[in-house]
Design a protein around this motif. Structure first.
Motif, PDB file in Angstrom:
ATOM      1  N   ALA A  80     -13.198  13.146  -7.123  1.00  0.00           N
ATOM      2  CA  ALA A  80     -12.528  14.208  -6.366  1.00  0.00           C
ATOM      3  C   ALA A  80     -11.372  14.846  -7.135  1.00  0.00           C
ATOM      4  O   ALA A  80     -10.758  15.794  -6.645  1.00  0.00           O
ATOM      5  CB  ALA A  80     -12.012  13.652  -5.044  1.00  0.00           C
ATOM      6  N   GLY A  81     -11.066  14.324  -8.306  1.00  0.00           N
ATOM      7  CA  GLY A  81      -9.959  14.872  -9.084  1.00  0.00           C
ATOM      8  C   GLY A  81      -8.600  14.500  -8.511  1.00  0.00           C
ATOM      9  O   GLY A  81      -7.642  15.272  -8.610  1.00  0.00           O
ATOM     10  N   LEU A  82      -8.512  13.320  -7.896  1.00  0.00           N
ATOM     11  CA  LEU A  82      -7.277  12.848  -7.285  1.00  0.00           C
ATOM     12  C   LEU A  82      -6.805  11.581  -7.976  1.00  0.00           C
ATOM     13  O   LEU A  82      -7.584  10.909  -8.655  1.00  0.00           O
ATOM     14  CB  LEU A  82      -7.509  12.529  -5.798  1.00  0.00           C
ATOM     15  N   SER A  83      -5.540  11.238  -7.761  1.00  0.00           N
ATOM     16  CA  SER A  83      -5.068   9.947  -8.241  1.00  0.00           C
ATOM     17  C   SER A  83      -5.549   8.875  -7.268  1.00  0.00           C
ATOM     18  O   SER A  83      -5.787   9.144  -6.086  1.00  0.00           O
ATOM     19  CB  SER A  83      -3.539   9.921  -8.335  1.00  0.00           C
ATOM     20  N   GLU A  84      -5.697   7.675  -7.760  1.00  0.00           N
ATOM     21  CA  GLU A  84      -6.162   6.569  -6.916  1.00  0.00           C
ATOM     22  C   GLU A  84      -5.240   6.352  -5.723  1.00  0.00           C
ATOM     23  O   GLU A  84      -5.689   6.078  -4.611  1.00  0.00           O
ATOM     24  CB  GLU A  84      -6.257   5.296  -7.750  1.00  0.00           C
ATOM     25  N   ASN A  85      -3.936   6.522  -5.925  1.00  0.00           N
ATOM     26  CA  ASN A  85      -2.969   6.328  -4.846  1.00  0.00           C
ATOM     27  C   ASN A  85      -3.059   7.384  -3.752  1.00  0.00           C
ATOM     28  O   ASN A  85      -2.603   7.160  -2.634  1.00  0.00           O
ATOM     29  CB  ASN A  85      -1.542   6.309  -5.402  1.00  0.00           C
ATOM     30  N   ALA A  86      -3.648   8.513  -4.053  1.00  0.00           N
ATOM     31  CA  ALA A  86      -3.765   9.584  -3.056  1.00  0.00           C
ATOM     32  C   ALA A  86      -4.920   9.354  -2.093  1.00  0.00           C
ATOM     33  O   ALA A  86      -4.955   9.951  -1.013  1.00  0.00           O
ATOM     34  CB  ALA A  86      -3.944  10.928  -3.753  1.00  0.00           C
ATOM     35  N   VAL A  87      -5.842   8.484  -2.433  1.00  0.00           N
ATOM     36  CA  VAL A  87      -7.055   8.319  -1.639  1.00  0.00           C
ATOM     37  C   VAL A  87      -6.815   7.495  -0.371  1.00  0.00           C
ATOM     38  O   VAL A  87      -7.333   7.833   0.694  1.00  0.00           O
ATOM     39  CB  VAL A  87      -8.191   7.717  -2.490  1.00  0.00           C
ATOM     40  N   GLY A  88      -6.028   6.444  -0.435  1.00  0.00           N
ATOM     41  CA  GLY A  88      -5.794   5.571   0.723  1.00  0.00           C
ATOM     42  C   GLY A  88      -5.338   6.303   1.975  1.00  0.00           C
ATOM     43  O   GLY A  88      -5.927   6.131   3.055  1.00  0.00           O
ATOM     44  N   PRO A  89      -4.307   7.147   1.888  1.00  0.00           N
ATOM     45  CA  PRO A  89      -3.879   7.888   3.080  1.00  0.00           C
ATOM     46  C   PRO A  89      -4.934   8.888   3.558  1.00  0.00           C
ATOM     47  O   PRO A  89      -5.078   9.120   4.754  1.00  0.00           O
ATOM     48  CB  PRO A  89      -2.619   8.627   2.626  1.00  0.00           C
ATOM     49  N   ARG A  90      -5.674   9.446   2.633  1.00  0.00           N
ATOM     50  CA  ARG A  90      -6.714  10.402   3.016  1.00  0.00           C
ATOM     51  C   ARG A  90      -7.838   9.698   3.768  1.00  0.00           C
ATOM     52  O   ARG A  90      -8.376  10.224   4.736  1.00  0.00           O
ATOM     53  CB  ARG A  90      -7.248  11.126   1.780  1.00  0.00           C
ATOM     54  N   LEU A  91      -8.189   8.491   3.339  1.00  0.00           N
ATOM     55  CA  LEU A  91      -9.217   7.719   4.036  1.00  0.00           C
ATOM     56  C   LEU A  91      -8.773   7.360   5.450  1.00  0.00           C
ATOM     57  O   LEU A  91      -9.591   7.319   6.367  1.00  0.00           O
ATOM     58  CB  LEU A  91      -9.556   6.447   3.258  1.00  0.00           C
ATOM     59  N   ALA A  92      -7.488   7.101   5.617  1.00  0.00           N
ATOM     60  CA  ALA A  92      -6.964   6.730   6.939  1.00  0.00           C
ATOM     61  C   ALA A  92      -7.013   7.893   7.927  1.00  0.00           C
ATOM     62  O   ALA A  92      -6.905   7.677   9.130  1.00  0.00           O
ATOM     63  CB  ALA A  92      -5.533   6.212   6.801  1.00  0.00           C
ATOM     64  N   ARG A  93      -7.183   9.106   7.433  1.00  0.00           N
ATOM     65  CA  ARG A  93      -7.271  10.280   8.312  1.00  0.00           C
ATOM     66  C   ARG A  93      -8.702  10.628   8.692  1.00  0.00           C
ATOM     67  O   ARG A  93      -8.947  11.646   9.332  1.00  0.00           O
ATOM     68  CB  ARG A  93      -6.640  11.495   7.618  1.00  0.00           C
ATOM     69  N   THR A  94      -9.662   9.790   8.311  1.00  0.00           N
ATOM     70  CA  THR A  94     -11.064  10.092   8.574  1.00  0.00           C
ATOM     71  C   THR A  94     -11.593   9.320   9.773  1.00  0.00           C
ATOM     72  O   THR A  94     -11.102   8.239  10.107  1.00  0.00           O
ATOM     73  CB  THR A  94     -11.942   9.743   7.353  1.00  0.00           C
ATOM     74  N   ALA A  95     -12.611   9.886  10.387  1.00  0.00           N
ATOM     75  CA  ALA A  95     -13.258   9.199  11.514  1.00  0.00           C
ATOM     76  C   ALA A  95     -13.942   7.925  11.029  1.00  0.00           C
ATOM     77  O   ALA A  95     -13.952   6.917  11.736  1.00  0.00           O
ATOM     78  CB  ALA A  95     -14.271  10.126  12.171  1.00  0.00           C
ATOM     79  N   ALA A  96     -14.472   7.952   9.833  1.00  0.00           N
ATOM     80  CA  ALA A  96     -15.231   6.818   9.319  1.00  0.00           C
ATOM     81  C   ALA A  96     -14.372   5.587   9.051  1.00  0.00           C
ATOM     82  O   ALA A  96     -14.805   4.461   9.259  1.00  0.00           O
ATOM     83  CB  ALA A  96     -15.960   7.218   8.036  1.00  0.00           C
ATOM     84  N   LEU A  97     -13.124   5.783   8.597  1.00  0.00           N
ATOM     85  CA  LEU A  97     -12.316   4.637   8.179  1.00  0.00           C
ATOM     86  C   LEU A  97     -10.944   4.544   8.835  1.00  0.00           C
ATOM     87  O   LEU A  97     -10.158   3.666   8.481  1.00  0.00           O
ATOM     88  CB  LEU A  97     -12.157   4.650   6.646  1.00  0.00           C
ATOM     89  N   ALA A  98     -10.640   5.383   9.789  1.00  0.00           N
ATOM     90  CA  ALA A  98      -9.318   5.354  10.428  1.00  0.00           C
ATOM     91  C   ALA A  98      -9.001   3.986  11.027  1.00  0.00           C
ATOM     92  O   ALA A  98      -7.863   3.516  10.961  1.00  0.00           O
ATOM     93  CB  ALA A  98      -9.214   6.433  11.505  1.00  0.00           C
ATOM     94  N   ALA A  99      -9.997   3.331  11.574  1.00  0.00           N
ATOM     95  CA  ALA A  99      -9.785   2.031  12.217  1.00  0.00           C
ATOM     96  C   ALA A  99      -9.486   0.922  11.204  1.00  0.00           C
ATOM     97  O   ALA A  99      -9.047  -0.166  11.595  1.00  0.00           O
ATOM     98  CB  ALA A  99     -11.007   1.645  13.037  1.00  0.00           C
ATOM     99  N   TYR A 100      -9.678   1.179   9.930  1.00  0.00           N
ATOM    100  CA  TYR A 100      -9.487   0.164   8.905  1.00  0.00           C
ATOM    101  C   TYR A 100      -8.198   0.371   8.103  1.00  0.00           C
ATOM    102  O   TYR A 100      -7.993  -0.265   7.079  1.00  0.00           O
ATOM    103  CB  TYR A 100     -10.704   0.136   7.964  1.00  0.00           C
ATOM    104  N   GLY A 101      -7.339   1.240   8.577  1.00  0.00           N
ATOM    105  CA  GLY A 101      -6.065   1.485   7.918  1.00  0.00           C
ATOM    106  C   GLY A 101      -5.074   0.364   8.196  1.00  0.00           C
ATOM    107  O   GLY A 101      -5.206  -0.386   9.169  1.00  0.00           O
ATOM    108  N   ASP A 102      -4.059   0.277   7.351  1.00  0.00           N
ATOM    109  CA  ASP A 102      -3.015  -0.731   7.550  1.00  0.00           C
ATOM    110  C   ASP A 102      -1.783  -0.102   8.196  1.00  0.00           C
ATOM    111  O   ASP A 102      -1.799   1.071   8.567  1.00  0.00           O
ATOM    112  CB  ASP A 102      -2.673  -1.432   6.235  1.00  0.00           C
TER     113      ASP A 102
END
Length: 127
Positions: free
Chosen positions: A66-88
């Motif tokens: 996606a052309g992003l830094s690895e650290n930028a992906v975690g918060p983006r995943l937490a905003r998704t329907a697929a993985l929001a429930a798995y956020g910390d």
């Protein structure tokens, strides 16, 4: 046309916003372009989640795609329907959360949940 698929809804909304842009009216085009950019960002987030969940791609590899830094992906995943429930507690999905989601999919216990509504900027009133 409405859809339950967040990725499809984001892509359709972005296309609609871009189709409504009239280059001859730049002031009217700005809000539409901003909306399209937000929807494309949501589409990227949903695609990142699907990539790490269904394709067994690492967070690092998905970030590179996606052309992003690895650290930028975690918060983006937490905003998704697929993985929001798995956020910390910090509002990120880590590799551990992705592994848990994959395990739940494998066992048939996976159920995506809608992410919380994003925070919006509201200007202060100075009356």
């Amino acid at each position: 046309m409405t859809t339950d698929d967040p990725l499809d809804a984001s892509l359709t909304g972005a296309r609609d916003a871009l189709a409504a842009v009239d280059p001859a009216q730049p002031a009217a085009a700005l809000p539409l372009l901003r909306r399209a950019a937000e929807l494309v960002s949501q589409a990227i987030d949903e695609t990142l989640a699907r990539t790490v969940l269904a394709d067994n791609v690492s967070i690092r590899a998905a970030a590179q795609l996606a052309g992003l830094s690895e650290n930028a992906v975690g918060p983006r995943l937490a905003r998704t329907a697929a993985l929001a429930a798995y956020g910390d507690a910090t509002g990120r999905v880590s590799a551990k959360g992705v592994e848990r989601a994959r395990y739940d999919v494998e066992r048939g216990e996976y159920a995506p949940v809608p992410p919380p509504a994003p925070m919006r900027f509201r200007a202060r009133r100075n009356d």
